[in-house]
Design a protein around this motif. Structure first.
Motif, PDB file in Angstrom:
ATOM      1  N   ILE A 203     -42.461   9.355  19.964  1.00 30.56           N
ATOM      2  CA  ILE A 203     -41.237  10.166  19.485  1.00 30.56           C
ATOM      3  C   ILE A 203     -41.858  10.750  18.275  1.00 30.56           C
ATOM      4  O   ILE A 203     -41.203  12.015  18.080  1.00 30.56           O
ATOM      5  CB  ILE A 203     -40.097   8.997  19.050  1.00 30.56           C
ATOM      6  N   PHE A 204     -42.440  10.350  17.345  1.00 31.59           N
ATOM      7  CA  PHE A 204     -43.151  11.130  16.162  1.00 31.59           C
ATOM      8  C   PHE A 204     -44.674  11.245  16.558  1.00 31.59           C
ATOM      9  O   PHE A 204     -45.256  10.797  15.783  1.00 31.59           O
ATOM     10  CB  PHE A 204     -42.877  10.399  14.920  1.00 31.59           C
ATOM     11  N   PRO A 205     -44.967  12.188  17.417  1.00 30.65           N
ATOM     12  CA  PRO A 205     -46.218  12.440  17.697  1.00 30.65           C
ATOM     13  C   PRO A 205     -47.154  13.143  16.588  1.00 30.65           C
ATOM     14  O   PRO A 205     -48.372  13.236  16.327  1.00 30.65           O
ATOM     15  CB  PRO A 205     -46.315  13.605  18.611  1.00 30.65           C
ATOM     16  N   TYR A 206     -46.461  13.656  15.102  1.00 29.87           N
ATOM     17  CA  TYR A 206     -47.233  14.565  14.515  1.00 29.87           C
ATOM     18  C   TYR A 206     -47.528  13.355  13.112  1.00 29.87           C
ATOM     19  O   TYR A 206     -48.020  13.747  12.149  1.00 29.87           O
ATOM     20  CB  TYR A 206     -46.835  15.717  13.691  1.00 29.87           C
ATOM     21  N   GLN A 207     -47.012  12.061  13.284  1.00 30.96           N
ATOM     22  CA  GLN A 207     -47.454  11.294  12.259  1.00 30.96           C
ATOM     23  C   GLN A 207     -48.841  10.923  12.235  1.00 30.96           C
ATOM     24  O   GLN A 207     -49.267  10.698  13.446  1.00 30.96           O
ATOM     25  CB  GLN A 207     -46.550   9.897  12.308  1.00 30.96           C
ATOM     26  N   ARG A 208     -49.601  11.131  11.075  1.00 35.38           N
ATOM     27  CA  ARG A 208     -51.036  10.830  11.316  1.00 35.38           C
ATOM     28  C   ARG A 208     -51.650   9.494  10.914  1.00 35.38           C
ATOM     29  O   ARG A 208     -52.687   9.250  10.379  1.00 35.38           O
ATOM     30  CB  ARG A 208     -51.581  12.109  10.365  1.00 35.38           C
ATOM     31  N   SER A 209     -50.347   8.652  10.798  1.00 37.42           N
ATOM     32  CA  SER A 209     -50.806   7.113  10.539  1.00 37.42           C
ATOM     33  C   SER A 209     -50.290   6.138  11.441  1.00 37.42           C
ATOM     34  O   SER A 209     -49.164   6.154  11.604  1.00 37.42           O
ATOM     35  CB  SER A 209     -50.486   6.964   9.118  1.00 37.42           C
ATOM     36  N   GLY A 210     -51.153   5.034  11.882  1.00 34.79           N
ATOM     37  CA  GLY A 210     -50.509   4.085  12.758  1.00 34.79           C
ATOM     38  C   GLY A 210     -49.681   3.322  11.871  1.00 34.79           C
ATOM     39  O   GLY A 210     -48.725   2.873  12.393  1.00 34.79           O
ATOM     40  N   TRP A 211     -49.827   3.243  10.708  1.00 36.67           N
ATOM     41  CA  TRP A 211     -49.056   2.267   9.648  1.00 36.67           C
ATOM     42  C   TRP A 211     -47.757   2.895   9.591  1.00 36.67           C
ATOM     43  O   TRP A 211     -46.494   2.119   9.596  1.00 36.67           O
ATOM     44  CB  TRP A 211     -49.590   2.270   8.354  1.00 36.67           C
ATOM     45  N   ALA A 212     -47.482   4.275   9.625  1.00 40.81           N
ATOM     46  CA  ALA A 212     -46.238   4.894   9.819  1.00 40.81           C
ATOM     47  C   ALA A 212     -45.552   4.676  10.828  1.00 40.81           C
ATOM     48  O   ALA A 212     -44.291   4.537  11.118  1.00 40.81           O
ATOM     49  CB  ALA A 212     -46.486   6.546   9.465  1.00 40.81           C
ATOM     50  N   ASN A 213     -46.132   4.632  11.894  1.00 38.84           N
ATOM     51  CA  ASN A 213     -45.715   4.318  13.357  1.00 38.84           C
ATOM     52  C   ASN A 213     -45.180   2.824  13.266  1.00 38.84           C
ATOM     53  O   ASN A 213     -44.006   2.356  13.776  1.00 38.84           O
ATOM     54  CB  ASN A 213     -46.855   4.296  14.382  1.00 38.84           C
ATOM     55  N   ILE A 214     -45.856   1.918  12.603  1.00 40.28           N
ATOM     56  CA  ILE A 214     -45.251   0.424  12.544  1.00 40.28           C
ATOM     57  C   ILE A 214     -43.795   0.771  11.652  1.00 40.28           C
ATOM     58  O   ILE A 214     -42.768   0.093  12.176  1.00 40.28           O
ATOM     59  CB  ILE A 214     -46.110  -0.192  11.750  1.00 40.28           C
ATOM     60  N   TYR A 215     -43.909   1.163  10.513  1.00 39.27           N
ATOM     61  CA  TYR A 215     -42.649   1.712   9.994  1.00 39.27           C
ATOM     62  C   TYR A 215     -41.442   2.138  10.780  1.00 39.27           C
ATOM     63  O   TYR A 215     -40.497   1.880  10.540  1.00 39.27           O
ATOM     64  CB  TYR A 215     -43.030   2.258   8.647  1.00 39.27           C
ATOM     65  N   SER A 216     -42.024   3.083  11.451  1.00 39.59           N
ATOM     66  CA  SER A 216     -40.875   4.142  12.232  1.00 39.59           C
ATOM     67  C   SER A 216     -40.359   3.194  13.432  1.00 39.59           C
ATOM     68  O   SER A 216     -39.285   3.413  13.771  1.00 39.59           O
ATOM     69  CB  SER A 216     -41.675   5.284  12.626  1.00 39.59           C
ATOM     70  N   THR A 217     -41.107   2.240  14.075  1.00 39.97           N
ATOM     71  CA  THR A 217     -40.660   1.356  14.977  1.00 39.97           C
ATOM     72  C   THR A 217     -39.228   0.900  14.912  1.00 39.97           C
ATOM     73  O   THR A 217     -38.433   0.836  15.822  1.00 39.97           O
ATOM     74  CB  THR A 217     -41.719   0.515  15.378  1.00 39.97           C
ATOM     75  N   ASP A 218     -39.058   0.270  13.753  1.00 46.52           N
ATOM     76  CA  ASP A 218     -37.586  -0.211  13.579  1.00 46.52           C
ATOM     77  C   ASP A 218     -36.573   0.806  13.678  1.00 46.52           C
ATOM     78  O   ASP A 218     -35.404   0.628  14.342  1.00 46.52           O
ATOM     79  CB  ASP A 218     -37.393  -0.837  12.098  1.00 46.52           C
ATOM     80  N   PHE A 219     -36.789   2.087  13.301  1.00 43.71           N
ATOM     81  CA  PHE A 219     -35.745   3.086  13.422  1.00 43.71           C
ATOM     82  C   PHE A 219     -35.744   3.504  14.763  1.00 43.71           C
ATOM     83  O   PHE A 219     -34.503   3.589  15.287  1.00 43.71           O
ATOM     84  CB  PHE A 219     -36.057   4.272  12.436  1.00 43.71           C
ATOM     85  N   VAL A 220     -36.706   3.500  15.433  1.00 43.40           N
ATOM     86  CA  VAL A 220     -36.750   4.064  16.965  1.00 43.40           C
ATOM     87  C   VAL A 220     -35.789   3.108  17.537  1.00 43.40           C
ATOM     88  O   VAL A 220     -35.186   3.293  18.527  1.00 43.40           O
ATOM     89  CB  VAL A 220     -37.975   4.267  17.336  1.00 43.40           C
ATOM     90  N   ARG A 221     -36.301   1.658  17.467  1.00 40.16           N
ATOM     91  CA  ARG A 221     -35.534   0.601  17.937  1.00 40.16           C
ATOM     92  C   ARG A 221     -34.088   0.680  17.737  1.00 40.16           C
ATOM     93  O   ARG A 221     -33.048   0.422  18.780  1.00 40.16           O
ATOM     94  CB  ARG A 221     -35.985  -0.717  17.680  1.00 40.16           C
ATOM     95  N   ALA A 222     -33.649   0.850  16.727  1.00 38.90           N
ATOM     96  CA  ALA A 222     -32.140   1.045  16.230  1.00 38.90           C
ATOM     97  C   ALA A 222     -31.614   2.030  16.899  1.00 38.90           C
ATOM     98  O   ALA A 222     -30.446   2.030  17.338  1.00 38.90           O
ATOM     99  CB  ALA A 222     -31.837   1.096  14.558  1.00 38.90           C
ATOM    100  N   SER A 223     -32.197   3.273  17.098  1.00 41.10           N
ATOM    101  CA  SER A 223     -31.517   4.396  17.686  1.00 41.10           C
ATOM    102  C   SER A 223     -31.554   4.229  19.125  1.00 41.10           C
ATOM    103  O   SER A 223     -30.639   4.562  19.933  1.00 41.10           O
ATOM    104  CB  SER A 223     -32.480   5.637  17.413  1.00 41.10           C
ATOM    105  N   ALA A 224     -32.488   3.651  19.872  1.00 37.84           N
ATOM    106  CA  ALA A 224     -32.373   3.201  21.068  1.00 37.84           C
ATOM    107  C   ALA A 224     -31.154   2.379  21.566  1.00 37.84           C
ATOM    108  O   ALA A 224     -30.491   2.660  22.567  1.00 37.84           O
ATOM    109  CB  ALA A 224     -33.766   2.452  21.831  1.00 37.84           C
ATOM    110  N   GLU A 225     -31.098   1.424  20.663  1.00 37.72           N
ATOM    111  CA  GLU A 225     -30.092   0.504  20.901  1.00 37.72           C
ATOM    112  C   GLU A 225     -28.743   1.139  20.851  1.00 37.72           C
ATOM    113  O   GLU A 225     -27.698   0.835  21.368  1.00 37.72           O
ATOM    114  CB  GLU A 225     -30.010  -0.795  19.905  1.00 37.72           C
ATOM    115  N   LYS A 226     -28.604   1.877  19.606  1.00 38.06           N
ATOM    116  CA  LYS A 226     -27.330   2.782  19.363  1.00 38.06           C
ATOM    117  C   LYS A 226     -26.736   3.391  20.680  1.00 38.06           C
ATOM    118  O   LYS A 226     -25.739   3.669  20.890  1.00 38.06           O
ATOM    119  CB  LYS A 226     -27.653   3.415  18.188  1.00 38.06           C
TER     120      LYS A 226
END
Length: 121
Positions: free
Chosen positions: A38-61
């Motif tokens: 979803i966010f291919p230009y994030q340059r950090s796996g740690w940012a992907n962990i942080y973003s996962t909750d937002f992606v999950r919330a959007s998917a459920e929405k």
């Protein structure tokens, strides 16, 4: 035709140890795979962990199903092994199956002869 929905429906997260902070290190940043797509230009796996909750919330929405992370050892590796190691050898361009079985493929002398000729050359 929705690119984001396609990414969510066709990507799965990966778990190795169960700890996402360790998993992201062991998987070179790709254990939170849906956030990575979803966010291919994030340059950090740690940012992907942080973003996962937002992606999950959007998917459920929007009513998209959210699958739990798949285990590397018990889910992904067996299917990879079956597809790539035990699968029949196919010609790389035509995709025509070259051998009928794993045993036939590994007992045929021609690939070994080709290898010897390549090494000697």
């Amino acid at each position: 035709d929705d690119w984001g929905k396609f990414q969510l429906m066709n990507c799965l997260d990966l778990t190795i140890t169960g700890n996402p902070w360790v998993d992201v290190f062991l998987s070179a940043g790709l254990s939170p795979h849906r956030a990575h797509h979803i966010f291919p230009y994030q340059r950090s796996g740690w940012a992907n962990i942080y973003s996962t909750d937002f992606v999950r919330a959007s998917a459920e929405k929007f009513g998209y199903r959210w699958e739990p992370p798949r285990s590397l050892q018990f889910s992904r590796l067996p299917s990879i092994f079956k597809a790539y190691i035990m699968g029949p050898l196919a010609h790389p361009l035509s995709r025509r199956v070259m051998y009928d079985s794993f045993i036939e493929e590994h007992c045929d002398w021609q690939p070994y002869w080709h290898m010897v000729k390549y090494i000697v050359k």
